[in-house]
Design a protein around this motif. Structure first.
Motif, mmCIF file in Angstrom:
data_model
loop_
_atom_site.group_PDB
_atom_site.id
_atom_site.type_symbol
_atom_site.label_atom_id
_atom_site.label_comp_id
_atom_site.label_asym_id
_atom_site.label_seq_id
_atom_site.Cartn_x
_atom_site.Cartn_y
_atom_site.Cartn_z
ATOM 1 N N GLU A 68 0.811 -1.216 0.000
ATOM 2 C CA GLU A 68 0.000 0.000 0.000
ATOM 3 C C GLU A 68 0.845 1.268 0.000
ATOM 4 O OE1 GLU A 68 -3.199 -0.062 2.888
ATOM 5 O OE2 GLU A 68 -3.288 -2.251 2.777
ATOM 6 N N SER A 69 2.112 1.136 0.373
ATOM 7 C CA SER A 69 2.982 2.306 0.444
ATOM 8 C C SER A 69 3.660 2.621 -0.891
ATOM 9 C CB SER A 69 4.052 2.099 1.521
ATOM 10 O OG SER A 69 4.912 1.022 1.169
ATOM 11 N N ARG A 70 3.476 1.754 -1.879
ATOM 12 C CA ARG A 70 4.139 1.954 -3.163
ATOM 13 C C ARG A 70 3.386 2.968 -4.017
ATOM 14 N NH1 ARG A 70 5.022 -4.517 -4.319
ATOM 15 N NH2 ARG A 70 6.497 -4.867 -2.587
ATOM 16 N N SER A 71 4.153 3.823 -4.679
ATOM 17 C CA SER A 71 3.564 4.821 -5.580
ATOM 18 C C SER A 71 3.502 4.220 -6.975
ATOM 19 C CB SER A 71 4.423 6.091 -5.574
ATOM 20 O OG SER A 71 3.887 7.048 -6.450
ATOM 21 N N ILE A 72 2.283 4.065 -7.489
ATOM 22 C CA ILE A 72 2.056 3.452 -8.790
ATOM 23 C C ILE A 72 1.459 4.497 -9.725
ATOM 24 C CG2 ILE A 72 0.895 1.584 -10.038
ATOM 25 C CD1 ILE A 72 2.905 0.582 -7.961
ATOM 26 N N PRO A 73 2.047 4.728 -10.906
ATOM 27 C CA PRO A 73 1.489 5.717 -11.834
ATOM 28 C C PRO A 73 0.021 5.440 -12.134
ATOM 29 C CG PRO A 73 3.654 4.991 -12.582
ATOM 30 C CD PRO A 73 3.284 4.099 -11.425
ATOM 31 N N GLY A 74 -0.790 6.497 -12.096
ATOM 32 C CA GLY A 74 -2.204 6.385 -12.400
ATOM 33 C C GLY A 74 -3.080 6.132 -11.191
ATOM 34 N N PHE A 75 -2.479 5.771 -10.048
ATOM 35 C CA PHE A 75 -3.247 5.533 -8.828
ATOM 36 C C PHE A 75 -3.135 6.779 -7.960
ATOM 37 C CE2 PHE A 75 -3.087 1.385 -10.513
ATOM 38 C CZ PHE A 75 -4.135 0.667 -9.944
ATOM 39 N N VAL A 76 -4.308 7.402 -7.683
ATOM 40 C CA VAL A 76 -4.342 8.736 -7.096
ATOM 41 C C VAL A 76 -5.265 8.758 -5.890
ATOM 42 C CG1 VAL A 76 -3.817 9.856 -9.294
ATOM 43 C CG2 VAL A 76 -6.198 9.423 -8.680
ATOM 44 N N THR A 77 -5.263 9.865 -5.161
ATOM 45 C CA THR A 77 -6.052 9.953 -3.929
ATOM 46 C C THR A 77 -7.539 10.197 -4.191
ATOM 47 O OG1 THR A 77 -5.546 12.310 -3.734
ATOM 48 C CG2 THR A 77 -4.084 10.772 -2.586
ATOM 49 N N ASP A 78 -7.877 10.772 -5.345
ATOM 50 C CA ASP A 78 -9.278 11.051 -5.669
ATOM 51 C C ASP A 78 -9.579 10.502 -7.063
ATOM 52 O OD1 ASP A 78 -11.868 12.043 -5.717
ATOM 53 O OD2 ASP A 78 -11.283 14.128 -6.063
ATOM 54 N N PRO A 79 -9.658 9.171 -7.209
ATOM 55 C CA PRO A 79 -9.746 8.575 -8.550
ATOM 56 C C PRO A 79 -11.021 8.916 -9.303
ATOM 57 C CG PRO A 79 -10.166 6.917 -6.869
ATOM 58 C CD PRO A 79 -9.671 8.139 -6.155
ATOM 59 N N LEU A 80 -12.092 9.270 -8.605
ATOM 60 C CA LEU A 80 -13.353 9.593 -9.267
ATOM 61 C C LEU A 80 -13.604 11.100 -9.348
ATOM 62 C CD1 LEU A 80 -15.627 6.794 -7.769
ATOM 63 C CD2 LEU A 80 -14.107 6.722 -9.747
ATOM 64 N N GLU A 81 -12.611 11.874 -8.909
ATOM 65 C CA GLU A 81 -12.689 13.339 -8.953
ATOM 66 C C GLU A 81 -13.964 13.860 -8.292
ATOM 67 O OE1 GLU A 81 -12.054 14.572 -13.007
ATOM 68 O OE2 GLU A 81 -10.115 13.542 -13.138
ATOM 69 N N GLU A 82 -14.260 13.302 -7.120
ATOM 70 C CA GLU A 82 -15.492 13.685 -6.423
ATOM 71 C C GLU A 82 -15.430 15.107 -5.888
ATOM 72 O OE1 GLU A 82 -17.609 9.660 -4.930
ATOM 73 O OE2 GLU A 82 -15.997 10.376 -3.627
ATOM 74 N N ARG A 83 -14.250 15.593 -5.612
ATOM 75 C CA ARG A 83 -14.154 16.958 -5.085
ATOM 76 C C ARG A 83 -14.635 17.980 -6.105
ATOM 77 N NH1 ARG A 83 -8.460 16.882 -1.596
ATOM 78 N NH2 ARG A 83 -8.681 14.738 -0.868
ATOM 79 N N ASP B 172 -11.340 0.942 -8.803
ATOM 80 C CA ASP B 172 -11.037 2.354 -8.972
ATOM 81 C C ASP B 172 -9.576 2.570 -8.610
ATOM 82 O OD1 ASP B 172 -13.691 3.225 -9.657
ATOM 83 O OD2 ASP B 172 -14.248 2.954 -7.549
ATOM 84 N N PRO B 173 -8.826 3.313 -9.430
ATOM 85 C CA PRO B 173 -7.377 3.434 -9.215
ATOM 86 C C PRO B 173 -7.022 4.375 -8.066
ATOM 87 C CG PRO B 173 -8.020 4.740 -11.115
ATOM 88 C CD PRO B 173 -9.258 4.008 -10.659
ATOM 89 N N VAL B 174 -7.325 3.921 -6.850
ATOM 90 C CA VAL B 174 -7.042 4.727 -5.670
ATOM 91 C C VAL B 174 -5.646 4.392 -5.147
ATOM 92 C CG1 VAL B 174 -8.124 3.069 -4.071
ATOM 93 C CG2 VAL B 174 -7.926 5.493 -3.439
ATOM 94 N N GLU B 175 -4.942 5.407 -4.724
ATOM 95 C CA GLU B 175 -3.586 5.233 -4.198
ATOM 96 C C GLU B 175 -3.591 4.263 -3.016
ATOM 97 O OE1 GLU B 175 -1.106 8.294 -1.698
ATOM 98 O OE2 GLU B 175 -0.885 8.784 -3.842
ATOM 99 N N GLY B 176 -2.747 3.244 -3.093
ATOM 100 C CA GLY B 176 -2.640 2.264 -2.024
ATOM 101 C C GLY B 176 -3.300 0.938 -2.324
ATOM 102 N N ALA B 177 -3.989 0.829 -3.466
ATOM 103 C CA ALA B 177 -4.762 -0.387 -3.751
ATOM 104 C C ALA B 177 -4.374 -1.068 -5.058
ATOM 105 C CB ALA B 177 -6.250 -0.054 -3.773
ATOM 106 N N ALA B 178 -3.249 -0.703 -5.648
ATOM 107 C CA ALA B 178 -2.888 -1.234 -6.974
ATOM 108 C C ALA B 178 -2.711 -2.745 -6.976
ATOM 109 C CB ALA B 178 -1.610 -0.557 -7.481
ATOM 110 N N HIS B 179 -2.381 -3.348 -5.814
ATOM 111 C CA HIS B 179 -2.161 -4.804 -5.763
ATOM 112 C C HIS B 179 -3.454 -5.594 -5.944
ATOM 113 C CE1 HIS B 179 -2.893 -3.238 -1.740
ATOM 114 N NE2 HIS B 179 -3.292 -4.425 -1.344
ATOM 115 N N PHE B 180 -4.606 -4.919 -5.948
ATOM 116 C CA PHE B 180 -5.885 -5.590 -6.187
ATOM 117 C C PHE B 180 -6.310 -5.549 -7.659
ATOM 118 C CE2 PHE B 180 -6.608 -4.411 -1.633
ATOM 119 C CZ PHE B 180 -6.887 -5.679 -1.145
ATOM 120 N N GLU B 181 -5.557 -4.885 -8.511
ATOM 121 C CA GLU B 181 -6.020 -4.604 -9.867
ATOM 122 C C GLU B 181 -6.073 -5.858 -10.745
ATOM 123 O OE1 GLU B 181 -5.352 -1.186 -13.246
ATOM 124 O OE2 GLU B 181 -3.558 -2.026 -12.301
ATOM 125 N N ILE B 182 -7.142 -5.946 -11.538
ATOM 126 C CA ILE B 182 -7.314 -6.936 -12.590
ATOM 127 C C ILE B 182 -7.466 -6.162 -13.897
ATOM 128 C CG2 ILE B 182 -8.781 -8.787 -13.501
ATOM 129 C CD1 ILE B 182 -7.515 -9.555 -10.878
#
Length: 341
Positions: A87-102, A294-304
């Motif tokens: 979860e601590s790894r920085s992966i390109p494309g995985f961001v804190t607000d992946p759905l741009e809800e703000r 959803d490409p949220v920072e900290g969750a890239a290891h779950f990606e399919i």
């Protein structure tokens, strides 16, 4: 990928006693080492658990812990809640607000992305912290209105007669008290153009005792059509207590749907997804969406990847009747709806 048979159904759970869910909520495990100790995990998992916990805290209720296989670090339920060093790894494309809800928060505690419906942050709290959560970095401190602050948000709904549906979300809306939820639903009922109340929640799954008489009272009284969208990813999450909670909701006139997330190491195989749909139907719940991650920072290891996801669903379609098939979707910021894959 190792698939496991669902947990056998047990006898029907008793009616929850008043306040039982609140005690379970406050008693949830919040220490990564305690989680590892309780499940008999080797100490080599401890450093990664502490690293992930520092980024997004552990929270696992006892009722959910009881469904996890002790001594198995790859248990599909544990994998959803155990912090990892990845979860601590920085992966390109995985961001804190992946759905741009703000970009779609015109009022405090209100997200308005789609035509005809709005999402209300009814509670910033969750009963369980899922490691893949797309809102793990969400600024809840800026979006948790007090009763006085809700007035401004509710005025927004009154002023827009195109809004037909209010969605209670969070966090988890059912982490709020019944007094608060009952009050909020009364305010929504007073908006004449609102037709439906939708609640997105994981609480009936992780603490089934949450569906008690106090909740059923305010939910059963509302004039609004009621839809509860559960979040269940694996058939082992559905024990008899969960089925009993779902039946209580159905008895209050609630339509029950489920949305899942396709997660590596959890449910990324056809037998598991087929068993999940079958078990959901036993609980009077219809499959609704199967989301890609959803490409949220900290969750890239779950990606399919999308190609593998499509192959899974194409094969699943040969195994299930159409009414048990969830729709494979991705949420793309700026699009007018979920995008089928």
């Amino acid at each position: 990928m190792i698939t496991r048979s669902p947990i056998p159904l047990q006898r029907q759970a008793p009616t929850p006693s008043p306040g039982a869910w609140q005690a379970q909520l406050s008693g949830a495990i919040r220490d990564p080492r305690e989680l590892c100790r309780r499940l008999g995990l080797d100490k080599r998992w401890w450093p990664g658990a502490e690293t992930g916990h520092a980024l997004f805290e552990v929270r696992v209720p006892e009722a959910y812990l009881a469904r996890i296989r002790p001594g198995d670090p790859h248990d599909p339920l544990l994998r959803q809640v155990l912090p990892l060093d990845e979860e601590s790894r920085s992966i390109p494309g995985f961001v804190t607000d992946p759905l741009e809800e703000r970009e779609h928060t015109p009022k405090r505690g209100l997200i308005h992305k789609y035509a005809g419906r709005v999402l209300l942050i009814a509670s910033p709290a969750c009963a369980i912290n899922c490691r893949y959560c797309f809102r793990r970095h969400f600024p809840y401190d800026e979006n948790a209105p007090s009763r006085a602050q809700w007035a401004n948000t509710l005025d927004y709904l009154h002023a827009d007669d195109s809004i037909r549906e209010a969605i209670l979300s969070g966090g988890d809306p059912l982490a709020a008290s019944d007094r608060q939820l009952g009050w909020l639903v009364e305010q929504l009922e007073a908006i004449p153009h609102l037709k439906r109340l939708r609640i997105h929640t994981r609480l009936p799954v992780v603490i089934p005792d949450r569906i008690d008489e106090a909740l059923l009272d305010w939910l059963g009284r509302t004039r609004l059509q009621k839809v509860v969208v559960l979040h269940i990813n694996h058939p082992n999450e559905i024990d008899e207590a969960v089925i009993d909670a779902c039946r209580r909701l159905r008895g209050a006139g609630v339509t029950l749907l489920n949305q899942s997330v396709l997660l590596a190491g959890v449910n990324d195989d056809v037998p598991t997804l087929a068993a999940l749909s079958e078990r959901l139907f036993e609980a009077d719940v219809l499959p609704y969406y199967l989301h890609v991650l959803d490409p949220v920072e900290g969750a890239a290891h779950f990606e399919i990847d999308d190609a593998a996801a499509r192959m899974l669903v194409d094969t699943l379609r040969r195994e299930l009747p159409g009414f048990l098939m969830p729709t494979l979707v991705r949420e793309i910021p700026g699009e007018a709806s979920k995008t089928p894959l």
